[in-house]
Structure formats: structure tokens, C-alpha cells
Design a protein around this motif. Structure first.
Motif, PDB file in Angstrom:
ATOM      1  N   ASP A   1      39.843  84.268  38.701  1.00  0.00           N
ATOM      2  CA  ASP A   1      40.414  85.185  37.709  1.00  0.00           C
ATOM      3  C   ASP A   1      41.553  84.608  36.870  1.00  0.00           C
ATOM      4  O   ASP A   1      42.197  85.349  36.125  1.00  0.00           O
ATOM      5  CB  ASP A   1      40.879  86.495  38.345  1.00  0.00           C
ATOM      6  CG  ASP A   1      39.701  87.401  38.690  1.00  0.00           C
ATOM      7  OD1 ASP A   1      39.895  88.368  39.443  1.00  0.00           O
ATOM      8  OD2 ASP A   1      38.582  87.125  38.215  1.00  0.00           O
ATOM      9  N   SER A   2      41.801  83.316  36.950  1.00  0.00           N
ATOM     10  CA  SER A   2      42.765  82.731  36.029  1.00  0.00           C
ATOM     11  C   SER A   2      42.130  82.674  34.639  1.00  0.00           C
ATOM     12  O   SER A   2      40.912  82.497  34.510  1.00  0.00           O
ATOM     13  CB  SER A   2      43.173  81.336  36.482  1.00  0.00           C
ATOM     14  OG  SER A   2      42.056  80.489  36.543  1.00  0.00           O
ATOM     15  N   THR A   3      42.939  82.853  33.614  1.00  0.00           N
ATOM     16  CA  THR A   3      42.434  82.937  32.252  1.00  0.00           C
ATOM     17  C   THR A   3      43.085  81.879  31.359  1.00  0.00           C
ATOM     18  O   THR A   3      44.221  81.457  31.596  1.00  0.00           O
ATOM     19  CB  THR A   3      42.687  84.324  31.649  1.00  0.00           C
ATOM     20  OG1 THR A   3      44.086  84.603  31.691  1.00  0.00           O
ATOM     21  CG2 THR A   3      41.939  85.397  32.423  1.00  0.00           C
ATOM     22  N   ILE A   4      42.336  81.472  30.338  1.00  0.00           N
ATOM     23  CA  ILE A   4      42.826  80.525  29.348  1.00  0.00           C
ATOM     24  C   ILE A   4      42.371  81.018  27.984  1.00  0.00           C
ATOM     25  O   ILE A   4      41.240  81.518  27.849  1.00  0.00           O
ATOM     26  CB  ILE A   4      42.278  79.103  29.595  1.00  0.00           C
ATOM     27  CG1 ILE A   4      42.671  78.603  30.992  1.00  0.00           C
ATOM     28  CG2 ILE A   4      42.785  78.134  28.538  1.00  0.00           C
ATOM     29  CD1 ILE A   4      42.026  77.279  31.367  1.00  0.00           C
TER      30      ILE A   4
ATOM     31  N   ILE B  95      37.557  82.889  31.890  1.00  0.00           N
ATOM     32  CA  ILE B  95      38.058  83.443  33.137  1.00  0.00           C
ATOM     33  C   ILE B  95      37.337  82.720  34.266  1.00  0.00           C
ATOM     34  O   ILE B  95      36.110  82.649  34.299  1.00  0.00           O
ATOM     35  CB  ILE B  95      37.861  84.979  33.198  1.00  0.00           C
ATOM     36  CG1 ILE B  95      38.488  85.547  34.470  1.00  0.00           C
ATOM     37  CG2 ILE B  95      36.399  85.388  33.046  1.00  0.00           C
ATOM     38  CD1 ILE B  95      38.650  87.071  34.431  1.00  0.00           C
TER      39      ILE B  95
END
Length: 119
Positions: A55-58, A51
Motif C-alpha cells: 500500500d505504499s504509493t508514488i 500502489i
């Protein structure tokens, strides 16, 4: 002094769920990238979820759709919700943090928490 403390691991049956926590002190998770790694016996440490500060997630393909990473800035804690657990998920789980996603592996890290999934 920066300290990361993981918790929430344990023994669970296949198909079950666990939620791991990583609590930080001495560093603000909100301004950093955070990643969950895992390491099974005899295998290399594997990055499974990240994260970013925005707050982008992978997610790794092996956990996509089953695991979810999130953060609570007020508690300075990052979580890993793990659902539909499989025996192959058995490993020690570590959280790492760094300013950038690209430097996570060599960033600050906790001591790990054991997750064991029985068949």
C-alpha cells in the motif's frame, strides 16, 4: 483469465474532479502492484500513480497533491481520485498490474477510459 476494466472517465471542466475505478478479475490486486498510466494524443504512455502490495504509493510530479490512488481489497478494485483537474490531464487512462512495480508497464492492463478536461 485476467481482466482489468477501467471506468469513471468522462468530460469535466477545469477545476473539477473525477474518480476512476479499475476492477480486476482473475487476479488479486492485494498481492500485486497496480499503476495508473495515461496517454495523451501523440504522446507516450506516462506512469502517474502506483500502489504497491504493501500500500505504499508514488506519484508523478505532474499529479502530486491533486491525485490519490487507493485500493479496496474486498472489491478487488483500485481507484484514482483526481481533483483540481486541468486541460493537460486530458488523456486515456489505463490501469496496469504486475507482481512488481518495475514490471508494471508490461503487465496486465485494461482497455482504458477517456478523461477530457475542458478549459
Amino acid at each position: 483469465q485476467v481482466q482489468l476494466v477501467e471506468s469513471g472517465g468522462g468530460l469535466v471542466q477545469a477545476g473539477g474532479s473525477l474518480r476512476l475505478s479499475c476492477a480486476a478479475s482473475g487476479i488479486m490486486f492485494s498481492a500485486n502492484a497496480v499503476g495508473w498510466y495515461r496517454q495523451a494524443p501523440g504522446k507516450q504512455r506516462e506512469l502517474i500513480a502506483t500502489i504497491a502490495s504493501g500500500d505504499s504509493t508514488i506519484y508523478a510530479d505532474s499529479v502530486k497533491g491533486r491525485f490519490s490512488i487507493s485500493r479496496d481489497n474486498a472489491k478487488n478494485t483500485v481507484y484514482l481520485q483526481m481533483n483540481s483537474l486541468e486541460p493537460e490531464d486530458t488523456a486515456v487512462y489505463y490501469c496496469h498490474t504486475s507482481l512488481l512495480l518495475s514490471t508494471l508497464f508490461n503487465g496486465y492492463r485494461g482497455q482504458g477510459t477517456q478523461v477530457t478536461v475542458s478549459s
